[in-house]
Write a protein that holds these residues in place. Sequence first.
Motif, PDB file in Angstrom:
ATOM      1  N   ARG A  17       0.927  -1.187   0.217  1.00 49.33           N
ATOM      2  CA  ARG A  17      -0.069   0.371  -0.245  1.00 49.33           C
ATOM      3  C   ARG A  17       1.052   1.094   0.533  1.00 49.33           C
ATOM      4  O   ARG A  17       1.918   1.521   0.729  1.00 49.33           O
ATOM      5  N   VAL A  38      -5.253  13.381   8.140  1.00 55.70           N
ATOM      6  CA  VAL A  38      -5.926  12.868   9.473  1.00 55.70           C
ATOM      7  C   VAL A  38      -5.181  12.182   9.575  1.00 55.70           C
ATOM      8  O   VAL A  38      -3.936  10.982   9.075  1.00 55.70           O
ATOM      9  N   ASN A  39      -5.478  10.817  10.799  1.00 57.42           N
ATOM     10  CA  ASN A  39      -4.744   9.905  11.449  1.00 57.42           C
ATOM     11  C   ASN A  39      -4.430   9.185   9.912  1.00 57.42           C
ATOM     12  O   ASN A  39      -4.834   8.676   9.388  1.00 57.42           O
ATOM     13  N   ALA A  41      -2.769   9.703   8.230  1.00 63.62           N
ATOM     14  CA  ALA A  41      -2.051  10.470   6.232  1.00 63.62           C
ATOM     15  C   ALA A  41      -0.882  10.457   5.867  1.00 63.62           C
ATOM     16  O   ALA A  41      -0.786  10.458   5.166  1.00 63.62           O
ATOM     17  N   GLY A  42       0.140   9.932   7.418  1.00 65.36           N
ATOM     18  CA  GLY A  42       1.443   9.364   6.506  1.00 65.36           C
ATOM     19  C   GLY A  42       2.254  10.418   8.038  1.00 65.36           C
ATOM     20  O   GLY A  42       3.758  10.581   6.839  1.00 65.36           O
ATOM     21  N   THR A  45       5.237   8.893   9.299  1.00 66.69           N
ATOM     22  CA  THR A  45       6.351   8.264   8.247  1.00 66.69           C
ATOM     23  C   THR A  45       7.313   8.859   7.354  1.00 66.69           C
ATOM     24  O   THR A  45       8.793   8.773   7.631  1.00 66.69           O
ATOM     25  N   ARG A  56      11.358   1.412  10.799  1.00 63.42           N
ATOM     26  CA  ARG A  56       9.793   0.779  10.066  1.00 63.42           C
ATOM     27  C   ARG A  56      10.356  -0.375   8.765  1.00 63.42           C
ATOM     28  O   ARG A  56      10.285   0.147   7.678  1.00 63.42           O
ATOM     29  N   HIS A 191      -2.833  17.108  16.181  1.00 65.59           N
ATOM     30  CA  HIS A 191      -3.750  17.334  15.865  1.00 65.59           C
ATOM     31  C   HIS A 191      -5.104  18.715  16.187  1.00 65.59           C
ATOM     32  O   HIS A 191      -6.709  18.282  16.069  1.00 65.59           O
TER      33      HIS A 191
HETATM   34  N1  LIG Z   1       5.438  -0.853  10.385  1.00 69.63           N
HETATM   35  C1  LIG Z   1       4.261  -0.332   9.470  1.00 69.63           C
HETATM   36  N2  LIG Z   1       3.656  -1.570   8.808  1.00 69.63           N
HETATM   37  C2  LIG Z   1       2.720  -1.436   7.927  1.00 69.63           C
HETATM   38  N3  LIG Z   1       1.511  -0.160   7.830  1.00 69.63           N
HETATM   39  C3  LIG Z   1       2.364   0.892   8.432  1.00 69.63           C
HETATM   40  C4  LIG Z   1       3.870   0.776   9.271  1.00 69.63           C
HETATM   41  N4  LIG Z   1       4.562   2.430   9.958  1.00 69.63           N
HETATM   42  C5  LIG Z   1       2.997   2.951   8.984  1.00 69.63           C
HETATM   43  N5  LIG Z   1       1.950   2.578   8.577  1.00 69.63           N
HETATM   44  C6  LIG Z   1       0.601   2.868   7.708  1.00 69.63           C
HETATM   45  O1  LIG Z   1       1.535   4.280   7.366  1.00 69.63           O
HETATM   46  C7  LIG Z   1      -0.126   4.325   6.829  1.00 69.63           C
HETATM   47  C8  LIG Z   1       0.772   6.271   7.284  1.00 69.63           C
HETATM   48  O2  LIG Z   1       1.129   6.295   9.384  1.00 69.63           O
HETATM   49  P1  LIG Z   1       1.885   7.785   9.617  1.00 69.63           P
HETATM   50  O3  LIG Z   1       2.276   6.931  11.280  1.00 69.63           O
HETATM   51  O4  LIG Z   1       2.411   7.838   8.982  1.00 69.63           O
HETATM   52  O5  LIG Z   1       0.416   8.324   9.792  1.00 69.63           O
HETATM   53  P2  LIG Z   1      -0.369   9.469  11.019  1.00 69.63           P
HETATM   54  O6  LIG Z   1      -0.031  10.457   9.356  1.00 69.63           O
HETATM   55  O7  LIG Z   1       0.850  10.007  11.367  1.00 69.63           O
HETATM   56  O8  LIG Z   1      -1.120   8.866  11.697  1.00 69.63           O
HETATM   57  P3  LIG Z   1      -1.506   9.585  13.257  1.00 69.63           P
HETATM   58  O9  LIG Z   1      -1.784  10.997  12.976  1.00 69.63           O
HETATM   59  O10 LIG Z   1      -2.556   8.697  13.062  1.00 69.63           O
HETATM   60  O11 LIG Z   1      -0.245   9.762  13.914  1.00 69.63           O
HETATM   61  C9  LIG Z   1      -0.882   4.335   8.182  1.00 69.63           C
HETATM   62  O12 LIG Z   1      -1.596   3.658   7.437  1.00 69.63           O
HETATM   63  C10 LIG Z   1      -0.325   3.679   8.438  1.00 69.63           C
HETATM   64  O13 LIG Z   1      -0.852   2.130   9.380  1.00 69.63           O
END
Ligand SMILES: Nc1ncnc2c1ncn2[C@@H]1O[C@H](COP(=O)(O)OP(=O)(O)OP(=O)(O)O)[C@@H](O)[C@H]1O
Length: 301
Positions: A17, A38-39, A41-42, A45, A56, A191
């Motif tokens: 994905r 949003v939660n 969004a990435g 990462t 990761r 947030h």
């Molecule tokens: N190690 C991993 N294995 C599989 N999917 C992952 C991994 N790390 C992150 N993801 C996926 O990548 C996407 C982005 O995650 P990320 O933690 O970067 O989002 P975020 O914007 O920081 O969210 P939040 O606001 O909830 O902290 C999510 O769908 C998450 O499930």
Amino acid sequence: MSAAIEVAALHARFAGRTVLDDVSFTVPWGAVTGFIGVNGAGKTTTLRRIVGLDGRQGAPRAGIARVAGRAFEQLVDPCSVLGYCPDALGAAPGQSAAQHLEALALRARLGRDATRRALDDVGLTGATGRIRSFSLGMRRRLAIAGALLGAPRVLVLDEPFDGLDPAGRRWLSERLREHADRGGAVLLSAHALDEIEPLLDRVVCLHDGRVRFEGDTEAFLRSHAARVVLVRSLDQPRLAAALGAHGATVHARAGGAIAVRGLEALEIARVGAAVDVLVTELTPRRTTLSAAFGAAIEELR
Ligand SMILES: Nc1ncnc2c1ncn2[C@@H]1O[C@H](COP(=O)(O)OP(=O)(O)OP(=O)(O)O)[C@@H](O)[C@H]1O
């Protein structure tokens, strides 16, 4: 001079994905930049890529992330350039705050002074117990102390306000404002958008792994604001029906006012005049960052 942070064409995939899709933006010196989305969004990462953490495993990586003109691995004295506050503390629960920071300081070849200063900075000097007994706010302060340890010019903070009490939030806002006013750079995810709005000079909005907006907070508010006008009149039902017929969205508010979206104040007054209703109040409401963010996400759906 290069930007504080430059991110170009970042891509990331987890389990087939796409999580980051061509993510590019810059973070200038002398400003606080909010990284919003949003939660899922990435954001985390992306922040981890900036600070050289690709923990990761198995995620194919592509793209460039530079801090003060260099990739993290090429920074000569990384702790004096970049400080990172992760979303979760990740400390050994049996350690004290000082022991946790001393271990970080040792790795960064910093003296005990740095630990003392950082503990003092975040108000944890008196916290002598083990980390396992710390409240959420104390853990957050300790994570922030880790970011401040080497007195870096660039701060990358993943949800640093999370868990802080109102006094702690005020302290952190002022601390980050000072940092930027002294020429440093701050990139933070959050947030609770309305609370941090006054602090943010710029906004980078990420959605589904792509940057959807990058620019001044004011420009974000202007371009994504669904403007609302609070209206009172001598015949609210009649006015509401007429406004609806002109394409406006109308919601009843407490105290008899109606909130009107989609028409400017002057247009509302004209509609009132056309149906013989005397409009007695027209109050344009300033758009909040969370409302603008909601409108931006709505447009993308
Ligand atoms: N190690 C991993 N294995 C599989 N999917 C992952 C991994 N790390 C992150 N993801 C996926 O990548 C996407 C982005 O995650 P990320 O933690 O970067 O989002 P975020 O914007 O920081 O969210 P939040 O606001 O909830 O902290 C999510 O769908 C998450 O499930």
